[in-house]
Design an enzyme around this catalytic site. Structure first.
Site, PDB file in Angstrom:
ATOM      1  N   GLN A 209       0.812  -1.213   0.000  1.00 35.11           N
ATOM      2  CA  GLN A 209       0.000   0.000   0.000  1.00 35.11           C
ATOM      3  C   GLN A 209       0.853   1.273   0.000  1.00 35.11           C
ATOM      4  O   GLN A 209       2.053   1.238   0.235  1.00 35.11           O
ATOM      5  CB  GLN A 209      -0.988  -0.013   1.185  1.00 35.11           C
ATOM      6  CG  GLN A 209      -0.410  -0.553   2.476  1.00 35.11           C
ATOM      7  CD  GLN A 209      -1.419  -1.093   3.488  1.00 35.11           C
ATOM      8  OE1 GLN A 209      -2.630  -0.884   3.362  1.00 35.11           O
ATOM      9  NE2 GLN A 209      -0.917  -1.769   4.514  1.00 35.11           N
TER      10      GLN A 209
ATOM     11  N   ASP B 294       0.709  -0.048  13.471  1.00 32.82           N
ATOM     12  CA  ASP B 294       1.337   1.122  14.086  1.00 32.82           C
ATOM     13  C   ASP B 294       1.670   0.885  15.553  1.00 32.82           C
ATOM     14  O   ASP B 294       2.418   1.654  16.153  1.00 32.82           O
ATOM     15  CB  ASP B 294       0.433   2.349  13.924  1.00 32.82           C
ATOM     16  CG  ASP B 294      -0.981   2.077  14.419  1.00 32.82           C
ATOM     17  OD1 ASP B 294      -1.167   1.907  15.627  1.00 32.82           O
ATOM     18  OD2 ASP B 294      -1.904   2.014  13.586  1.00 32.82           O
TER      19      ASP B 294
ATOM     20  N   ASP C 213      -8.328  -4.553  14.267  1.00 31.75           N
ATOM     21  CA  ASP C 213      -7.920  -3.165  14.045  1.00 31.75           C
ATOM     22  C   ASP C 213      -7.636  -2.996  12.554  1.00 31.75           C
ATOM     23  O   ASP C 213      -6.487  -2.898  12.135  1.00 31.75           O
ATOM     24  CB  ASP C 213      -6.669  -2.871  14.885  1.00 31.75           C
ATOM     25  CG  ASP C 213      -6.221  -1.424  14.767  1.00 31.75           C
ATOM     26  OD1 ASP C 213      -6.994  -0.608  14.236  1.00 31.75           O
ATOM     27  OD2 ASP C 213      -5.101  -1.121  15.216  1.00 31.75           O
TER      28      ASP C 213
ATOM     29  N   THR D 212      -8.202  -1.649   8.408  1.00 35.24           N
ATOM     30  CA  THR D 212      -8.466  -0.491   7.564  1.00 35.24           C
ATOM     31  C   THR D 212      -9.941  -0.565   7.163  1.00 35.24           C
ATOM     32  O   THR D 212     -10.681  -1.422   7.652  1.00 35.24           O
ATOM     33  CB  THR D 212      -7.595  -0.568   6.294  1.00 35.24           C
ATOM     34  OG1 THR D 212      -7.889  -1.804   5.640  1.00 35.24           O
ATOM     35  CG2 THR D 212      -6.118  -0.531   6.623  1.00 35.24           C
ATOM     36  N   ASP D 213     -10.356   0.276   6.260  1.00 33.92           N
ATOM     37  CA  ASP D 213     -11.712   0.165   5.724  1.00 33.92           C
ATOM     38  C   ASP D 213     -11.769  -1.037   4.783  1.00 33.92           C
ATOM     39  O   ASP D 213     -10.726  -1.528   4.335  1.00 33.92           O
ATOM     40  CB  ASP D 213     -12.079   1.461   4.999  1.00 33.92           C
ATOM     41  CG  ASP D 213     -12.219   2.603   5.992  1.00 33.92           C
ATOM     42  OD1 ASP D 213     -13.287   2.688   6.606  1.00 33.92           O
ATOM     43  OD2 ASP D 213     -11.246   3.353   6.181  1.00 33.92           O
TER      44      ASP D 213
ATOM     45  N   PRO E 167      -6.328  -4.536   1.076  1.00 32.78           N
ATOM     46  CA  PRO E 167      -5.940  -5.696   1.878  1.00 32.78           C
ATOM     47  C   PRO E 167      -6.879  -5.968   3.062  1.00 32.78           C
ATOM     48  O   PRO E 167      -6.949  -7.094   3.549  1.00 32.78           O
ATOM     49  CB  PRO E 167      -4.525  -5.349   2.387  1.00 32.78           C
ATOM     50  CG  PRO E 167      -4.117  -4.064   1.766  1.00 32.78           C
ATOM     51  CD  PRO E 167      -5.246  -3.529   0.963  1.00 32.78           C
TER      52      PRO E 167
HETATM   53  N1  AG3 Z   1      -7.842   1.680  11.593  1.00 30.44           N
HETATM   54  C1  AG3 Z   1      -8.357   2.659  10.726  1.00 30.44           C
HETATM   55  C2  AG3 Z   1      -9.758   2.815  10.465  1.00 30.44           C
HETATM   56  C3  AG3 Z   1      -9.980   3.880   9.446  1.00 30.44           C
HETATM   57  C4  AG3 Z   1     -11.394   4.178   9.317  1.00 30.44           C
HETATM   58  N2  AG3 Z   1     -11.642   5.379   8.644  1.00 30.44           N
HETATM   59  C5  AG3 Z   1     -12.876   5.795   8.403  1.00 30.44           C
HETATM   60  N3  AG3 Z   1     -13.838   4.928   8.291  1.00 30.44           N
HETATM   61  N4  AG3 Z   1     -13.079   7.070   8.295  1.00 30.44           N
HETATM   62  C6  AG3 Z   1      -6.926   2.317  12.455  1.00 30.44           C
HETATM   63  C7  AG3 Z   1      -5.561   1.844  12.622  1.00 30.44           C
HETATM   64  C8  AG3 Z   1      -4.991   2.421  13.894  1.00 30.44           C
HETATM   65  N5  AG3 Z   1      -4.335   1.471  14.703  1.00 30.44           N
END
Ligand code: AG3
Length: 282
Positions: free
Chosen positions: A31, A86, A156, A158-159, A163
């Protein structure tokens, strides 16, 4: 006009952040990773053009996905985090001295490495904690094949684009359920319901099939714009969600945590849903 980052997550709406200074801008094997500085939020991490976390408001997200299930459960020793490269989620889980082991499964080694360098306050040395077992692997494969059982599993993600997409499927949730120890709790990042209603409905339909106790709770995180974010909750124990506020207070005191967002009253209130969110549930 100064440089700006404009998020590319939603079709009909976008937030934009002033970029004071770009610290990192590169492609990992999976990414596009950027870190820049913003006066209000501090360092901002984006993946494929979407804000993942910021120094300024990450505490809300990380506290609510860790302390809510951990304090509701009351006797958590073994935790699984899927994603979270992270290190913010691992950091917050490891603040509980009762936690003996955290397994963190991150698909992108690139995110872990650059976060240690560019966002050290996120992990705050969690990667050096001997209780942390970092696995670089596909979270969906791990879930399907791991023989272990966990008291709390935190997704935890991503959207659900790129991936992270497999982490929102029924089959993934089914595997996650089988990885829960007795009384275990699964919590998930489920997007901002006002902006991403289908995402919540999809997960809740799956949870309804899988868990005796299922639902979601909410918190407002400024850079996940568009209203509160929803977190999925699935467990075969009904006791954890029903725990009362005095018990939570005693557990929080015993854990000795000084927090920025979580309080036992916020914990209980987070399960009260506005009607427009309630209507998204099956
Ligand atoms: N996970 C990110 C979620 C992003 C969602 N964004 C949104 N729907 N606007 C976070 C990773 C941090 N450890």
């Amino acid at each position: 006009m100064s440089a700006r980052f404009t998020e590319t997550l939603h079709r009909s709406y976008a937030q934009s952040l002033a970029v004071e200074n770009v610290l990192y801008d590169n492609n990992s094997s999976l990414q596009h990773i950027q870190v820049f500085e913003n006066k209000r939020f501090g360092r901002v991490l984006t993946l494929d053009g979407v804000v993942q976390t910021t120094q300024g408001d990450e505490f809300i997200y990380h506290e609510m996905l860790t302390h809510v299930p951990i304090l509701a459960h009351g006797n958590v020793r073994n935790v699984l985090v899927i994603g979270g490269g992270d290190g913010g989620m691992a950091r917050e889980v490891l603040r509980h001295k009762s936690v003996e082991k955290v397994t963190m499964v991150e698909i992108d080694a690139g995110v872990v490495e650059f976060s240690k360098t560019y966002l050290p306050s996120l992990s705050n040395c969690a990667f050096d904690d001997p209780r942390l077992n970092l696995v670089i692997a596909d979270g969906a494969d791990f879930m399907a094949t791991s023989p272990d059982h966990f008291d709390v599993i935190i997704i935890d993600s991503t959207d659900p684009v790129g991936p992270g997409e497999v982490l929102f499927t029924d089959s993934f949730y089914g595997h996650a359920k089988r990885r829960l120890a007795e009384g275990g709790i699964l919590v998930t990042q489920n997007g901002v319901p006002f902006m991403q209603p289908d995402e919540l409905t999809g997960t809740m339909r799956a949870f309804q099939q899988l868990f005796a106790d299922w639902g979601c709770y909410i918190a407002s995180i400024p850079t996940y714009a568009g209203g509160p974010m929803a977190f999925g909750w699935g467990s075969d124990s009904t006791a954890a969600k029903a725990v009362d506020v005095e018990v939570l207070r005693a557990r929080l005191d015993a854990a000795g945590l000084d927090l920025g967002y979580y309080t036992p009253a916020v914990h209980k209130a987070a399960f009260s849903l506005p009607r427009y969110i309630e209507k998204l549930l099956p």
